[in-house]
Design a protein around this motif. Structure first.
Motif, PDB file in Angstrom:
ATOM      1  N   ASP A  31      48.503  40.105  34.734  1.00  0.00           N
ATOM      2  CA  ASP A  31      48.676  40.147  36.186  1.00  0.00           C
ATOM      3  C   ASP A  31      47.393  40.616  36.855  1.00  0.00           C
ATOM      4  OD1 ASP A  31      51.318  39.387  35.933  1.00  0.00           O
ATOM      5  OD2 ASP A  31      52.141  41.386  36.354  1.00  0.00           O
ATOM      6  N   ASN A  32      46.809  41.668  36.312  1.00  0.00           N
ATOM      7  CA  ASN A  32      45.598  42.234  36.918  1.00  0.00           C
ATOM      8  C   ASN A  32      44.427  41.265  36.868  1.00  0.00           C
ATOM      9  OD1 ASN A  32      46.952  44.554  37.574  1.00  0.00           O
ATOM     10  ND2 ASN A  32      46.244  45.696  35.806  1.00  0.00           N
ATOM     11  N   VAL A  33      44.302  40.536  35.779  1.00  0.00           N
ATOM     12  CA  VAL A  33      43.228  39.535  35.690  1.00  0.00           C
ATOM     13  C   VAL A  33      43.460  38.438  36.718  1.00  0.00           C
ATOM     14  CG1 VAL A  33      42.219  37.743  34.219  1.00  0.00           C
ATOM     15  CG2 VAL A  33      42.627  40.034  33.296  1.00  0.00           C
ATOM     16  N   ARG A  34      44.698  37.954  36.798  1.00  0.00           N
ATOM     17  CA  ARG A  34      45.021  36.870  37.744  1.00  0.00           C
ATOM     18  C   ARG A  34      44.779  37.320  39.190  1.00  0.00           C
ATOM     19  NH1 ARG A  34      49.548  36.053  35.826  1.00  0.00           N
ATOM     20  NH2 ARG A  34      50.733  37.359  37.259  1.00  0.00           N
ATOM     21  N   ILE A  35      45.218  38.537  39.528  1.00  0.00           N
ATOM     22  CA  ILE A  35      45.029  39.056  40.891  1.00  0.00           C
ATOM     23  C   ILE A  35      43.541  39.270  41.174  1.00  0.00           C
ATOM     24  CG2 ILE A  35      45.485  41.020  42.416  1.00  0.00           C
ATOM     25  CD1 ILE A  35      48.230  41.278  40.893  1.00  0.00           C
ATOM     26  N   SER A  36      42.821  39.783  40.199  1.00  0.00           N
ATOM     27  CA  SER A  36      41.375  40.009  40.371  1.00  0.00           C
ATOM     28  C   SER A  36      40.632  38.701  40.597  1.00  0.00           C
ATOM     29  CB  SER A  36      40.802  40.730  39.143  1.00  0.00           C
ATOM     30  OG  SER A  36      41.377  42.001  39.003  1.00  0.00           O
ATOM     31  N   ILE A  37      41.016  37.678  39.856  1.00  0.00           N
ATOM     32  CA  ILE A  37      40.395  36.359  40.054  1.00  0.00           C
ATOM     33  C   ILE A  37      40.715  35.843  41.453  1.00  0.00           C
ATOM     34  CG2 ILE A  37      40.503  33.931  39.342  1.00  0.00           C
ATOM     35  CD1 ILE A  37      40.803  35.000  36.431  1.00  0.00           C
ATOM     36  N   ALA A  38      41.966  35.995  41.874  1.00  0.00           N
ATOM     37  CA  ALA A  38      42.362  35.531  43.213  1.00  0.00           C
ATOM     38  C   ALA A  38      41.569  36.257  44.291  1.00  0.00           C
ATOM     39  CB  ALA A  38      43.862  35.740  43.417  1.00  0.00           C
ATOM     40  N   ILE A  39      41.419  37.574  44.146  1.00  0.00           N
ATOM     41  CA  ILE A  39      40.636  38.346  45.119  1.00  0.00           C
ATOM     42  C   ILE A  39      39.196  37.862  45.141  1.00  0.00           C
ATOM     43  CG2 ILE A  39      39.670  40.631  45.615  1.00  0.00           C
ATOM     44  CD1 ILE A  39      42.353  41.819  44.613  1.00  0.00           C
ATOM     45  N   SER A  40      38.616  37.668  43.974  1.00  0.00           N
ATOM     46  CA  SER A  40      37.223  37.213  43.895  1.00  0.00           C
ATOM     47  C   SER A  40      37.041  35.850  44.545  1.00  0.00           C
ATOM     48  CB  SER A  40      36.768  37.152  42.434  1.00  0.00           C
ATOM     49  OG  SER A  40      36.767  38.427  41.865  1.00  0.00           O
ATOM     50  N   LEU A  41      37.950  34.943  44.274  1.00  0.00           N
ATOM     51  CA  LEU A  41      37.855  33.605  44.869  1.00  0.00           C
ATOM     52  C   LEU A  41      38.009  33.663  46.384  1.00  0.00           C
ATOM     53  CD1 LEU A  41      39.929  31.575  42.252  1.00  0.00           C
ATOM     54  CD2 LEU A  41      37.453  31.451  42.631  1.00  0.00           C
ATOM     55  N   PHE A  42      38.913  34.531  46.865  1.00  0.00           N
ATOM     56  CA  PHE A  42      39.097  34.678  48.301  1.00  0.00           C
ATOM     57  C   PHE A  42      37.867  35.284  48.960  1.00  0.00           C
ATOM     58  CE2 PHE A  42      40.355  37.351  51.914  1.00  0.00           C
ATOM     59  CZ  PHE A  42      40.706  36.342  52.792  1.00  0.00           C
ATOM     60  N   VAL A  43      37.344  36.360  48.383  1.00  0.00           N
ATOM     61  CA  VAL A  43      36.173  37.037  48.954  1.00  0.00           C
ATOM     62  C   VAL A  43      34.970  36.094  48.976  1.00  0.00           C
ATOM     63  CG1 VAL A  43      34.509  38.902  48.545  1.00  0.00           C
ATOM     64  CG2 VAL A  43      36.951  39.374  48.426  1.00  0.00           C
ATOM     65  N   ALA A  44      34.851  35.245  47.965  1.00  0.00           N
ATOM     66  CA  ALA A  44      33.747  34.282  47.906  1.00  0.00           C
ATOM     67  C   ALA A  44      33.980  33.085  48.823  1.00  0.00           C
ATOM     68  CB  ALA A  44      33.551  33.802  46.469  1.00  0.00           C
ATOM     69  N   LYS A  45      35.143  33.067  49.502  1.00  0.00           N
ATOM     70  CA  LYS A  45      35.529  31.978  50.403  1.00  0.00           C
ATOM     71  C   LYS A  45      35.649  30.643  49.677  1.00  0.00           C
ATOM     72  CE  LYS A  45      33.728  34.314  54.409  1.00  0.00           C
ATOM     73  NZ  LYS A  45      32.912  34.279  55.585  1.00  0.00           N
ATOM     74  N   LEU A  60      52.428  36.132  50.268  1.00  0.00           N
ATOM     75  CA  LEU A  60      51.295  36.294  51.176  1.00  0.00           C
ATOM     76  C   LEU A  60      51.221  37.734  51.671  1.00  0.00           C
ATOM     77  CD1 LEU A  60      48.934  34.921  52.580  1.00  0.00           C
ATOM     78  CD2 LEU A  60      50.497  34.238  54.394  1.00  0.00           C
ATOM     79  N   ASN A  61      52.367  38.304  52.029  1.00  0.00           N
ATOM     80  CA  ASN A  61      52.387  39.697  52.502  1.00  0.00           C
ATOM     81  C   ASN A  61      51.897  40.667  51.437  1.00  0.00           C
ATOM     82  OD1 ASN A  61      53.301  39.050  55.045  1.00  0.00           O
ATOM     83  ND2 ASN A  61      55.446  39.438  54.562  1.00  0.00           N
ATOM     84  N   ASP A  62      52.328  40.471  50.196  1.00  0.00           N
ATOM     85  CA  ASP A  62      51.903  41.369  49.119  1.00  0.00           C
ATOM     86  C   ASP A  62      50.413  41.217  48.827  1.00  0.00           C
ATOM     87  OD1 ASP A  62      54.415  42.451  48.848  1.00  0.00           O
ATOM     88  OD2 ASP A  62      54.957  41.230  47.101  1.00  0.00           O
ATOM     89  N   PHE A  63      49.907  39.992  48.922  1.00  0.00           N
ATOM     90  CA  PHE A  63      48.479  39.784  48.690  1.00  0.00           C
ATOM     91  C   PHE A  63      47.661  40.446  49.800  1.00  0.00           C
ATOM     92  CE2 PHE A  63      44.499  37.288  48.605  1.00  0.00           C
ATOM     93  CZ  PHE A  63      44.105  37.588  47.305  1.00  0.00           C
ATOM     94  N   ILE A  64      48.098  40.269  51.039  1.00  0.00           N
ATOM     95  CA  ILE A  64      47.408  40.915  52.163  1.00  0.00           C
ATOM     96  C   ILE A  64      47.451  42.430  51.991  1.00  0.00           C
ATOM     97  CG2 ILE A  64      47.555  41.401  54.651  1.00  0.00           C
ATOM     98  CD1 ILE A  64      48.415  38.444  55.006  1.00  0.00           C
ATOM     99  N   TYR A  65      48.588  42.970  51.573  1.00  0.00           N
ATOM    100  CA  TYR A  65      48.699  44.413  51.345  1.00  0.00           C
ATOM    101  C   TYR A  65      47.712  44.858  50.263  1.00  0.00           C
ATOM    102  CZ  TYR A  65      50.552  48.953  50.061  1.00  0.00           C
ATOM    103  OH  TYR A  65      50.680  50.291  49.781  1.00  0.00           O
ATOM    104  N   THR A  66      47.592  44.075  49.194  1.00  0.00           N
ATOM    105  CA  THR A  66      46.638  44.390  48.125  1.00  0.00           C
ATOM    106  C   THR A  66      45.220  44.430  48.678  1.00  0.00           C
ATOM    107  OG1 THR A  66      48.068  43.390  46.445  1.00  0.00           O
ATOM    108  CG2 THR A  66      45.743  43.622  45.888  1.00  0.00           C
ATOM    109  N   LEU A  67      44.878  43.463  49.517  1.00  0.00           N
ATOM    110  CA  LEU A  67      43.546  43.445  50.126  1.00  0.00           C
ATOM    111  C   LEU A  67      43.360  44.660  51.040  1.00  0.00           C
ATOM    112  CD1 LEU A  67      43.235  39.661  51.025  1.00  0.00           C
ATOM    113  CD2 LEU A  67      42.171  40.859  49.094  1.00  0.00           C
TER     114      LEU A  67
END
Length: 102
Positions: A31-45, A60-67
């Motif tokens: 889970d942490n690897v998948r979420i970290s990849i998602a964050i990285s891809l989002f931050v890199a636009k 979407l709400n949980d992802f925004i909360y994580t950010l």
């Protein structure tokens, strides 16, 4: 766009696991690897907010909360937005002034 799932073994140094835990707060290393990849891809636009949430397998709400808890901006306020808001405020003030005088 249909996506297909593949299982890939990735070897992660044990000293990185706590960093992944701190970044993602998932229920497992996967889970942490998948979420970290998602964050990285989002931050890199590379992907949109909605697509990153899908990649992370979070709502979407949980992802925004994580950010938010990581102080990663999830919404953009561009220079064009500033200009458009300035125009809207000036128009509104002019309308209010006309109503007051008219």
């Amino acid at each position: 766009m249909a996506s297909r799932e593949s299982n890939i073994d990735v070897h992660i140094s044990s000293d990185l696991v706590p960093l992944l835990d701190d970044l993602a707060h998932g229920n497992s290393v996967n889970d942490n690897v998948r979420i970290s990849i998602a964050i990285s891809l989002f931050v890199a636009k590379t992907v949109s907010l909605a697509r990153a949430a899908e990649i992370a397998e979070l709502s979407l709400n949980d992802f925004i909360y994580t950010l938010k808890i990581k102080k990663i901006p999830w919404g953009e306020y561009s220079e064009e937005d500033v200009v458009q808001d300035d125009i809207a405020v000036k128009d509104l003030l002019r309308e209010l002034g006309e109503e007051k005088n008219g």
